[in-house]
Design a protein around this motif. Sequence first.
Motif, PDB file in Angstrom:
ATOM      1  N   SER A   1       0.842  -1.177   0.000  1.00 30.55           N
ATOM      2  CA  SER A   1       0.000   0.000   0.000  1.00 30.55           C
ATOM      3  C   SER A   1       0.888   1.240   0.000  1.00 30.55           C
ATOM      4  N   VAL A   2       0.566   2.187  -0.871  1.00 28.91           N
ATOM      5  CA  VAL A   2       1.402   3.380  -1.036  1.00 28.91           C
ATOM      6  C   VAL A   2       0.516   4.615  -0.968  1.00 28.91           C
ATOM      7  N   GLY A   3       0.913   5.598  -0.145  1.00 30.67           N
ATOM      8  CA  GLY A   3       0.178   6.847  -0.075  1.00 30.67           C
ATOM      9  C   GLY A   3      -0.879   6.826   1.001  1.00 30.67           C
ATOM     10  N   PRO A   4      -1.749   7.826   1.096  1.00 28.72           N
ATOM     11  CA  PRO A   4      -1.828   8.970   0.178  1.00 28.72           C
ATOM     12  C   PRO A   4      -0.603   9.877   0.300  1.00 28.72           C
ATOM     13  N   TYR A   5      -0.325  10.613  -0.759  1.00 29.40           N
ATOM     14  CA  TYR A   5       0.768  11.586  -0.805  1.00 29.40           C
ATOM     15  C   TYR A   5       2.129  10.981  -0.507  1.00 29.40           C
ATOM     16  N   ALA A   6       2.423   9.844  -1.102  1.00 30.15           N
ATOM     17  CA  ALA A   6       3.769   9.283  -0.968  1.00 30.15           C
ATOM     18  C   ALA A   6       4.563   9.656  -2.207  1.00 30.15           C
ATOM     19  N   ARG A   7       5.893   9.724  -2.063  1.00 22.47           N
ATOM     20  CA  ARG A   7       6.727   9.990  -3.223  1.00 22.47           C
ATOM     21  C   ARG A   7       7.802   8.918  -3.320  1.00 22.47           C
ATOM     22  N   LEU A   8       7.675   8.044  -4.318  1.00 18.72           N
ATOM     23  CA  LEU A   8       8.668   6.997  -4.535  1.00 18.72           C
ATOM     24  C   LEU A   8       9.543   7.423  -5.706  1.00 18.72           C
ATOM     25  N   ARG A   9      10.837   7.559  -5.431  1.00 19.22           N
ATOM     26  CA  ARG A   9      11.764   8.017  -6.480  1.00 19.22           C
ATOM     27  C   ARG A   9      12.563   6.834  -7.044  1.00 19.22           C
ATOM     28  N   PRO A  10      13.320   7.072  -8.143  1.00 16.69           N
ATOM     29  CA  PRO A  10      13.997   5.963  -8.815  1.00 16.69           C
ATOM     30  C   PRO A  10      14.840   5.097  -7.877  1.00 16.69           C
ATOM     31  N   GLY A  11      14.807   3.811  -8.134  1.00 15.50           N
ATOM     32  CA  GLY A  11      15.580   2.857  -7.334  1.00 15.50           C
ATOM     33  C   GLY A  11      14.828   2.356  -6.118  1.00 15.50           C
ATOM     34  N   THR A  12      13.571   2.724  -6.008  1.00 17.67           N
ATOM     35  CA  THR A  12      12.781   2.221  -4.890  1.00 17.67           C
ATOM     36  C   THR A  12      12.266   0.830  -5.237  1.00 17.67           C
ATOM     37  N   VAL A  13      12.517  -0.136  -4.327  1.00 16.73           N
ATOM     38  CA  VAL A  13      11.965  -1.477  -4.503  1.00 16.73           C
ATOM     39  C   VAL A  13      11.209  -1.833  -3.238  1.00 16.73           C
ATOM     40  N   LEU A  14       9.911  -2.004  -3.354  1.00 17.34           N
ATOM     41  CA  LEU A  14       9.114  -2.412  -2.203  1.00 17.34           C
ATOM     42  C   LEU A  14       8.796  -3.890  -2.385  1.00 17.34           C
ATOM     43  N   LYS A  15       9.174  -4.708  -1.409  1.00 16.19           N
ATOM     44  CA  LYS A  15       8.835  -6.135  -1.493  1.00 16.19           C
ATOM     45  C   LYS A  15       7.369  -6.324  -1.118  1.00 16.19           C
ATOM     46  N   GLU A  16       6.931  -7.582  -0.965  1.00  6.56           N
ATOM     47  CA  GLU A  16       5.500  -7.821  -0.717  1.00  6.56           C
ATOM     48  C   GLU A  16       4.999  -7.211   0.593  1.00  6.56           C
ATOM     49  N   ASN A  17       3.730  -6.837   0.565  1.00  9.50           N
ATOM     50  CA  ASN A  17       3.018  -6.379   1.766  1.00  9.50           C
ATOM     51  C   ASN A  17       3.710  -5.276   2.553  1.00  9.50           C
ATOM     52  N   THR A  18       4.319  -4.365   1.854  1.00  2.00           N
ATOM     53  CA  THR A  18       4.923  -3.223   2.536  1.00  2.00           C
ATOM     54  C   THR A  18       3.902  -2.092   2.584  1.00  2.00           C
ATOM     55  N   LYS A  19       4.208  -1.115   3.447  1.00  2.00           N
ATOM     56  CA  LYS A  19       3.339   0.042   3.509  1.00  2.00           C
ATOM     57  C   LYS A  19       4.178   1.312   3.555  1.00  2.00           C
ATOM     58  N   ILE A  20       3.932   2.186   2.585  1.00  2.00           N
ATOM     59  CA  ILE A  20       4.594   3.490   2.572  1.00  2.00           C
ATOM     60  C   ILE A  20       3.464   4.504   2.678  1.00  2.00           C
ATOM     61  N   GLY A  21       3.396   5.205   3.790  1.00  2.00           N
ATOM     62  CA  GLY A  21       2.239   6.062   4.037  1.00  2.00           C
ATOM     63  C   GLY A  21       2.414   7.500   3.602  1.00  2.00           C
ATOM     64  N   ASN A  22       1.605   8.366   4.199  1.00  2.00           N
ATOM     65  CA  ASN A  22       1.586   9.761   3.734  1.00  2.00           C
ATOM     66  C   ASN A  22       2.868  10.515   4.051  1.00  2.00           C
ATOM     67  N   PHE A  23       3.259  11.348   3.109  1.00  2.00           N
ATOM     68  CA  PHE A  23       4.450  12.208   3.203  1.00  2.00           C
ATOM     69  C   PHE A  23       5.720  11.417   3.498  1.00  2.00           C
ATOM     70  N   VAL A  24       5.819  10.259   2.909  1.00  2.43           N
ATOM     71  CA  VAL A  24       7.065   9.485   2.988  1.00  2.43           C
ATOM     72  C   VAL A  24       7.720   9.560   1.616  1.00  2.43           C
ATOM     73  N   GLU A  25       9.043   9.870   1.616  1.00  5.81           N
ATOM     74  CA  GLU A  25       9.805   9.913   0.373  1.00  5.81           C
ATOM     75  C   GLU A  25      10.839   8.794   0.409  1.00  5.81           C
ATOM     76  N   THR A  26      10.935   8.032  -0.671  1.00  6.25           N
ATOM     77  CA  THR A  26      11.965   6.993  -0.743  1.00  6.25           C
ATOM     78  C   THR A  26      12.780   7.210  -2.010  1.00  6.25           C
ATOM     79  N   LYS A  27      14.060   6.847  -1.957  1.00  8.04           N
ATOM     80  CA  LYS A  27      14.922   6.934  -3.132  1.00  8.04           C
ATOM     81  C   LYS A  27      16.002   5.889  -3.008  1.00  8.04           C
ATOM     82  N   ASN A  28      16.244   5.130  -4.056  1.00  6.34           N
ATOM     83  CA  ASN A  28      17.282   4.114  -4.045  1.00  6.34           C
ATOM     84  C   ASN A  28      17.215   3.299  -2.749  1.00  6.34           C
TER      85      ASN A  28
END
Length: 458
Positions: A328-355
């Motif tokens: 599950s991603v968001g609301p308002y998440a920012r995933l930048r290049p090189g982001t790999v989320l494996k199964e059943n992860t959660k990236i919530g609001n105002f989270v930024e990921t890169k590489n």
Amino acid sequence: MNLDIVILAAGRGTRMNSNIPKVLHKIGGDSMLGHVLGAARKLESDQIHIVVGYGAEQIKTQFSSDEELQWALQDKQLGTGHAVMQAMPRIDTTKPEKLVLVLYGDVPLTNFSTLSKLIQQASGNTLCILTLITDKPKGLGRIVRDDAGEITEIVEEKDANEKQKKIKEINTGIMVIPAAKLNTWLNSLGNDNAQGEYYLTDVVAMAAADDKCTISAMIIHDEKEVQGVNDKAQLASLERQFQMNNAEQLLKAGVLLRDPSRIDVRGEIDTGSDVEIDINVIFEGEVSLGNGVKIGANVIIKDSKIADNVNILPGSNIDGAEIGEGSSVGPYARLRPGTVLKENTKIGNFVETKNAVIGKGSKASHLAYIGDAVLGENVNIGAGTIFCNYDGVNKHKTIIGDNVFVGSNSVLVAPVTLADNTFVAAGSSINSDVPADSLAIARGKQRNITGWKRPTKK
Ligand code: UD1
Ligand code: CA
């Protein structure tokens, strides 16, 4: 194939009111010339020639990765016939079966299949014109036929008499012409007409006068395939038609679009079954969506792979990411290049990921920056956690094992490793490695001053 393709793209496009050469303006994320070339390449010709003039260098630079393209320069735009002449020296006109297909760089949406059919109707002694029957022929070349219905010439609007102006069959500009004959005809082309231009369309009357040449027309019914762009209004209108077409194809493939008029595909999208897409979603580059993927409103996804049953919540921006099943991603998440989320992860609001690789079942539910990191399974990143990956010169890595808990408002100063089962107390500033199964606290100790009084106003 005995075919050469000539794409006319020398015109400035004054009415675009722009410094960018007309054919570089985009439809669905690709330049108009890019679209024309896309169809042209599928036709498997001997050579593709592009006639450029205004903004020639800028156009050539944009397509420099294709070394096979033949560029012809038309210094002054003296007409469509003059433009084709510039490409002729590189076309082998000695073979009687060789054909030349003329396309316009500002008519972006012609289908490969239409062009392919048109070419099949042409031969070493048959010229074939793509025509359109329209109630709005104004400004376009009219197809003039004799009593037997044979085409005798094309007359431009500015040269047409009142009777000819009433003709509703128009020249789309797309033609297939026998190369050897074209060469001869172009050499005898004049410019004694209302615009003082060398008209390519004048070769049609020459073909009609040639006993050994026949003329055939293929009438197109889908107007957008032959629509040219002369101004921004036409560009915007063609963009909408292009996107409606994308939406129709997605609906046909079983994708549920909450509103087909509010989706933009600027690239290629591949979809599984039971995908649901809410309004105002933009896809760019190459995107694939697995089965049961749900995408909320106002999401932008570029060059990403999204596995089955992923939920992308509204307002998220995803670029160059791989998202594992059930995440599950968001609301308002920012995933930048090189982001790999494996199964059943959660990236919530105002989270930024890169590489960053985020292990199975791991979560960062709110307000965090995760850059240059590898996280194990079942990790919990608290709100306000920052991965300090940059020292002003170099980027450093943070490695986190399985079952790690990082308390809120912590700073992880890379390079740093948190081994399995570690726990970081909230508000810590961690700059050295934490061994397995331990608690790290790195914050000022709390002091209470009893009986302290607030200042009062003087
Ligand atoms: C041309 C046709 C007309 C047809 C119409 C369809 C001629 C004389 N007329 O009209 O019958 O109905 O297209 O849109 O062919 N270009 C050059 N160099 C030039 C002139 C034009 O490269 O010297 C290119 C333009 O960039 C454009 C294309 O050729 O991509 C068509 O030119 P445009 O001026 O739009 O064609 P029209 O004369 O309006
Ligand atoms: Ca035009």
